[in-house]
Design a protein around this motif. Structure first.
Motif, PDB file in Angstrom:
ATOM      1  N   TRP A   1       0.839  -1.202   0.000  1.00  0.00           N
ATOM      2  CA  TRP A   1       0.000   0.000   0.000  1.00  0.00           C
ATOM      3  C   TRP A   1       0.875   1.253   0.000  1.00  0.00           C
ATOM      4  N   LEU A   2       1.858   1.273   0.888  1.00  0.00           N
ATOM      5  CA  LEU A   2       2.753   2.427   0.995  1.00  0.00           C
ATOM      6  C   LEU A   2       3.668   2.541  -0.221  1.00  0.00           C
ATOM      7  N   ASN A   3       4.139   1.414  -0.740  1.00  0.00           N
ATOM      8  CA  ASN A   3       4.981   1.442  -1.947  1.00  0.00           C
ATOM      9  C   ASN A   3       4.207   1.974  -3.149  1.00  0.00           C
ATOM     10  N   PHE A   4       2.927   1.610  -3.260  1.00  0.00           N
ATOM     11  CA  PHE A   4       2.107   2.146  -4.356  1.00  0.00           C
ATOM     12  C   PHE A   4       2.067   3.668  -4.253  1.00  0.00           C
ATOM     13  N   SER A   5       1.863   4.160  -3.051  1.00  0.00           N
ATOM     14  CA  SER A   5       1.811   5.604  -2.824  1.00  0.00           C
ATOM     15  C   SER A   5       3.116   6.270  -3.248  1.00  0.00           C
ATOM     16  N   ARG A   6       4.204   5.726  -2.812  1.00  0.00           N
ATOM     17  CA  ARG A   6       5.509   6.339  -3.102  1.00  0.00           C
ATOM     18  C   ARG A   6       5.892   6.219  -4.572  1.00  0.00           C
ATOM     19  N   ASN A   7       5.623   5.071  -5.164  1.00  0.00           N
ATOM     20  CA  ASN A   7       6.037   4.836  -6.550  1.00  0.00           C
ATOM     21  C   ASN A   7       5.160   5.553  -7.568  1.00  0.00           C
ATOM     22  N   TYR A   8       3.903   5.779  -7.221  1.00  0.00           N
ATOM     23  CA  TYR A   8       2.965   6.355  -8.199  1.00  0.00           C
ATOM     24  C   TYR A   8       2.360   7.672  -7.736  1.00  0.00           C
ATOM     25  N   ASP A   9       2.970   8.315  -6.766  1.00  0.00           N
ATOM     26  CA  ASP A   9       2.557   9.649  -6.292  1.00  0.00           C
ATOM     27  C   ASP A   9       1.113   9.697  -5.809  1.00  0.00           C
ATOM     28  N   ALA A  10       0.619   8.602  -5.254  1.00  0.00           N
ATOM     29  CA  ALA A  10      -0.718   8.587  -4.655  1.00  0.00           C
ATOM     30  C   ALA A  10      -0.603   9.189  -3.261  1.00  0.00           C
ATOM     31  N   LYS A  11      -1.250  10.317  -3.052  1.00  0.00           N
ATOM     32  CA  LYS A  11      -1.025  11.063  -1.809  1.00  0.00           C
ATOM     33  C   LYS A  11      -2.261  11.220  -0.935  1.00  0.00           C
ATOM     34  N   TYR A  12      -3.452  11.284  -1.532  1.00  0.00           N
ATOM     35  CA  TYR A  12      -4.639  11.638  -0.753  1.00  0.00           C
ATOM     36  C   TYR A  12      -5.789  10.662  -0.958  1.00  0.00           C
ATOM     37  N   ILE A  13      -6.621  10.605   0.089  1.00  0.00           N
ATOM     38  CA  ILE A  13      -7.917   9.934   0.013  1.00  0.00           C
ATOM     39  C   ILE A  13      -8.943  10.964   0.463  1.00  0.00           C
ATOM     40  N   PHE A  14      -9.871  11.288  -0.427  1.00  0.00           N
ATOM     41  CA  PHE A  14     -10.928  12.264  -0.155  1.00  0.00           C
ATOM     42  C   PHE A  14     -12.202  11.483   0.154  1.00  0.00           C
ATOM     43  N   VAL A  15     -12.692  11.616   1.375  1.00  0.00           N
ATOM     44  CA  VAL A  15     -13.917  10.948   1.798  1.00  0.00           C
ATOM     45  C   VAL A  15     -14.982  12.030   1.883  1.00  0.00           C
ATOM     46  N   VAL A  16     -16.026  11.869   1.083  1.00  0.00           N
ATOM     47  CA  VAL A  16     -17.003  12.940   0.882  1.00  0.00           C
ATOM     48  C   VAL A  16     -18.364  12.544   1.446  1.00  0.00           C
ATOM     49  N   SER A  17     -18.932  13.434   2.250  1.00  0.00           N
ATOM     50  CA  SER A  17     -20.315  13.276   2.698  1.00  0.00           C
ATOM     51  C   SER A  17     -21.128  14.396   2.058  1.00  0.00           C
ATOM     52  N   LYS A  18     -22.365  14.506   2.449  1.00  0.00           N
ATOM     53  CA  LYS A  18     -23.194  15.579   1.892  1.00  0.00           C
ATOM     54  C   LYS A  18     -22.816  16.946   2.431  1.00  0.00           C
ATOM     55  N   ASN A  19     -22.115  16.978   3.582  1.00  0.00           N
ATOM     56  CA  ASN A  19     -21.796  18.280   4.160  1.00  0.00           C
ATOM     57  C   ASN A  19     -20.338  18.457   4.583  1.00  0.00           C
ATOM     58  N   LYS A  20     -19.470  17.498   4.242  1.00  0.00           N
ATOM     59  CA  LYS A  20     -18.073  17.626   4.649  1.00  0.00           C
ATOM     60  C   LYS A  20     -17.172  16.772   3.753  1.00  0.00           C
ATOM     61  N   ILE A  21     -15.939  17.252   3.597  1.00  0.00           N
ATOM     62  CA  ILE A  21     -14.899  16.480   2.910  1.00  0.00           C
ATOM     63  C   ILE A  21     -13.819  16.180   3.945  1.00  0.00           C
ATOM     64  N   PHE A  22     -13.518  14.912   4.123  1.00  0.00           N
ATOM     65  CA  PHE A  22     -12.411  14.503   4.987  1.00  0.00           C
ATOM     66  C   PHE A  22     -11.234  14.212   4.069  1.00  0.00           C
ATOM     67  N   ILE A  23     -10.100  14.838   4.335  1.00  0.00           N
ATOM     68  CA  ILE A  23      -8.918  14.660   3.495  1.00  0.00           C
ATOM     69  C   ILE A  23      -7.871  13.906   4.303  1.00  0.00           C
ATOM     70  N   TYR A  24      -7.572  12.690   3.861  1.00  0.00           N
ATOM     71  CA  TYR A  24      -6.580  11.847   4.522  1.00  0.00           C
ATOM     72  C   TYR A  24      -5.339  11.742   3.651  1.00  0.00           C
ATOM     73  N   ASP A  25      -4.181  11.699   4.293  1.00  0.00           N
ATOM     74  CA  ASP A  25      -2.977  11.322   3.573  1.00  0.00           C
ATOM     75  C   ASP A  25      -3.070   9.820   3.306  1.00  0.00           C
ATOM     76  N   TRP A  26      -2.515   9.396   2.200  1.00  0.00           N
ATOM     77  CA  TRP A  26      -2.543   7.978   1.824  1.00  0.00           C
ATOM     78  C   TRP A  26      -2.038   7.101   2.975  1.00  0.00           C
ATOM     79  N   ASP A  27      -0.981   7.555   3.631  1.00  0.00           N
ATOM     80  CA  ASP A  27      -0.348   6.778   4.702  1.00  0.00           C
ATOM     81  C   ASP A  27      -1.180   6.732   5.982  1.00  0.00           C
TER      82      ASP A  27
END
Length: 147
Positions: free
Chosen positions: A116-142
């Motif tokens: 999971w972490l190697n995919f992030s580092r090798n392919y520049d995957a940095k964020y996970i955006f979790v979206v509800s109807k009234n908020k966006i939660f922004i997580y780092d991939w790690d």
């Protein structure tokens, strides 16, 4: 077809909430056969983000949709940018609905954390955006760790 409708709703919710999170210059890809990723934007005026949006509403496709996230990012790396990146670094991410977050985390458990972490580092995957109807939660991939 069901997931495409849910993905459109997910992206529209993201668009409606984006101003609260320093998300600007948003490009939403309406044509699923296009040359761009599902959503592209600048974040905090310092990063160009390209996102693969996925939902897990159709129980017949849960595992396929999880795997498609990685293929979407890999494919997206070869697609042209939707607009000029202004010399910002380019990163990739995932956008999922808050209602699907627990399913996402369960599927994430099936992947070795080092991979999971190697995919992030090798392919520049940095964020996970979790979206509800009234908020966006922004997580780092790690940040998404499963105990």
């Amino acid at each position: 077809m069901v997931n495409i409708q849910h993905e459109d709703t997910l992206i529209n919710n993201f668009l409606l909430l984006s101003r609260q999170y320093c998300i600007k210059n948003i490009h939403i890809e309406k044509d699923k056969k296009s040359n761009h990723m599902d959503c592209e934007f600048t974040l905090k005026n310092k990063e160009y983000i390209r996102v693969e949006a996925k939902t897990f509403k159709d129980s017949r496709n849960y595992s396929q949709n999880f795997i498609k996230i990685f293929g979407g990012i890999l494919k997206g790396r070869n697609l042209p940018l939707a607009y000029s990146k202004n010399n910002y670094p380019v990163y990739y991410g995932i956008m999922i609905d808050l209602e699907d977050f627990e399913k996402f985390k369960r599927y994430k458990q099936t992947i070795n954390n080092i991979d999971w972490l190697n995919f992030s580092r090798n392919y520049d995957a940095k964020y996970i955006f979790v979206v509800s109807k009234n908020k966006i939660f922004i997580y780092d991939w790690d940040e998404i760790e499963i105990q």
